[in-house]
Write an enzyme that holds these catalytic residues in place. Sequence first.
Site, PDB file in Angstrom:
ATOM      1  N   ASN A  36       0.772  -1.248   0.000  1.00 56.65           N
ATOM      2  CA  ASN A  36       0.000   0.000   0.000  1.00 56.65           C
ATOM      3  C   ASN A  36       0.801   1.295   0.000  1.00 56.65           C
ATOM      4  O   ASN A  36       0.274   2.341  -0.353  1.00 56.65           O
ATOM      5  CB  ASN A  36      -0.932   0.023   1.220  1.00 56.65           C
ATOM      6  CG  ASN A  36      -1.888  -1.143   1.213  1.00 56.65           C
ATOM      7  OD1 ASN A  36      -2.539  -1.399   0.209  1.00 56.65           O
ATOM      8  ND2 ASN A  36      -1.956  -1.880   2.302  1.00 56.65           N
ATOM      9  N   TYR A  37       2.060   1.250   0.432  1.00 58.46           N
ATOM     10  CA  TYR A  37       2.784   2.509   0.591  1.00 58.46           C
ATOM     11  C   TYR A  37       4.048   2.633  -0.249  1.00 58.46           C
ATOM     12  O   TYR A  37       4.608   3.712  -0.375  1.00 58.46           O
ATOM     13  CB  TYR A  37       3.160   2.720   2.073  1.00 58.46           C
ATOM     14  CG  TYR A  37       1.962   2.990   2.941  1.00 58.46           C
ATOM     15  CD1 TYR A  37       1.300   4.210   2.879  1.00 58.46           C
ATOM     16  CD2 TYR A  37       1.471   2.024   3.802  1.00 58.46           C
ATOM     17  CE1 TYR A  37       0.182   4.462   3.668  1.00 58.46           C
ATOM     18  CE2 TYR A  37       0.352   2.261   4.592  1.00 58.46           C
ATOM     19  CZ  TYR A  37      -0.279   3.489   4.521  1.00 58.46           C
ATOM     20  OH  TYR A  37      -1.388   3.729   5.295  1.00 58.46           O
ATOM     21  N   LEU A  38       4.518   1.515  -0.779  1.00 54.42           N
ATOM     22  CA  LEU A  38       5.789   1.556  -1.519  1.00 54.42           C
ATOM     23  C   LEU A  38       5.535   1.522  -3.016  1.00 54.42           C
ATOM     24  O   LEU A  38       4.894   0.606  -3.517  1.00 54.42           O
ATOM     25  CB  LEU A  38       6.654   0.344  -1.127  1.00 54.42           C
ATOM     26  CG  LEU A  38       7.027   0.278   0.361  1.00 54.42           C
ATOM     27  CD1 LEU A  38       7.789  -1.002   0.648  1.00 54.42           C
ATOM     28  CD2 LEU A  38       7.853   1.487   0.759  1.00 54.42           C
TER      29      LEU A  38
END
Length: 503
Positions: free
Chosen positions: A460-462
């Site tokens: 979700n964040y990278l």
Amino acid sequence: MLDHEYTTKEIFQNNFFHDWRKEMTSEEQEIIKDLDKCDFGEIHKYFVDKNEARKALPKEEKQKLKEEADKIQEEYGYCILDGHREKIGNFKTEPPGLFRGRGEHPKMGMLKKRIMPEDVIINCSKDSKIPEPPEGHKWKEVRFDNTVTWLASWTENIQNTLKYIMLNPSSKLKGEKDWEKYEVARRLKDVVHTIRAQYRKDWKSKEIKKRQRAVALYFIDKLALRAGNEKEEGETADTVGCCSLRVEHIQLHPQLDGQEHVVEFDFLGKDSIRYYNKVSVEKPVFKNLQLFMKNKDPSDDLFDHLNTTFLNKHLQDLMDGLTAKVFRTYNASITLQEQLKALTNPEDNVAGKLLSYNRANRAVAILCNHQRSIPKTFARSMQVLQEKIDAKKKQVEEAQEEVKKAEDEFKDTKDAKAEANVEKKKKLLKRLEEQLARMNIQATDKEENKQIALGTSKLNYLDPRITVAWCKKFGIPIERIYNKTQREKFAWAIDLAGEDFEF
């Protein structure tokens, strides 16, 4: 669920018993008054046996079950979107069960009710064949809304939140959304220095509102804290984010552990996961926090002149599409990129490089506070791995002796056959040493990861292009990082990113 440690928790047991009593007949309520006197052993054994029997099925039976599952997938697992056949995410509703939640959730143990057709809203095109509800039932509603991407929705009974059936992450629509998300975070890179200069300036503002906003932004930027949106009505878990922090959630230490201006955070974040951290901050931030806490009770808001709407409005003015969440994506991705540069040794073998990747990912997971409880199988699987390592060490020692013997024999005879034997033994020794090194790396990785959830940030964040570029640059097969489902989700990145991609 008896195997799980959370069934031993008092809150789980109380919630379960309270909900279970509601389902009992009046006769049962007369008899069953104390959970401690209940024995679920027999039904537990039934499920364990059933599970074992399924595992022990002959190959043909398993194949038959797989074909049946494929048939269901074929019928319910696809939709037509803009003329294209797209895969649906999870098209099955959850069966009834006991709610677990994450972290120390106050509702753990409550009974998740069965979802009935009467609870479900179907969303499809006017001209499509509307799915038939099961016999004797009807849908709650059928609507034709092409401005949303969900296909069915219902409200679950525990937190009263809406659940959706959506497209699979590998769908074109999801891929485009994903790409847009990371592109916004990449744009932040160009203005982040201006934003940082601005909030530093605002620490000295005459308006308390601006000062609070500037300190909150500093935390969101430096610590990747969530903004902390106002909670839904009826949400009983006392969880907070940056903007909703209370005075009791922080402690100020002018000096601590050899550092100056230390802020100690202790609060429950999203999913009731505890956030505990001690951070040395810049002096103006520390001074401002002292000011914000002055003459307040522990239960008072720390940022009493701030809410997420005001904060996000300000961010929107600074950069189009910028929200507090974008900082989290930006800082996570930039951290991964920097860590990979610092940790990857081109001379390492694949296992060594993968350890570096996991360590870089771990730095991000720690930044984002992605924790997990130690898996219940952890100690046993570590023990099994350690036994394998010990056995491999023994093989290496034996192989070393074999090499020495062969070398002695060659010294005595100078025979070509003996020389070939030395080479053969050395080759075997090298292979065993490599296997041992791989196992040791695996043990290190396992130990370091036991309380960190790497999956959340990875998915979700990278920005996946950072990972793809790294794999291409160092010759790491992409499947060693992303499983089949993840490769489908990130197909756009695998196609787009070259080895020189920079976030």
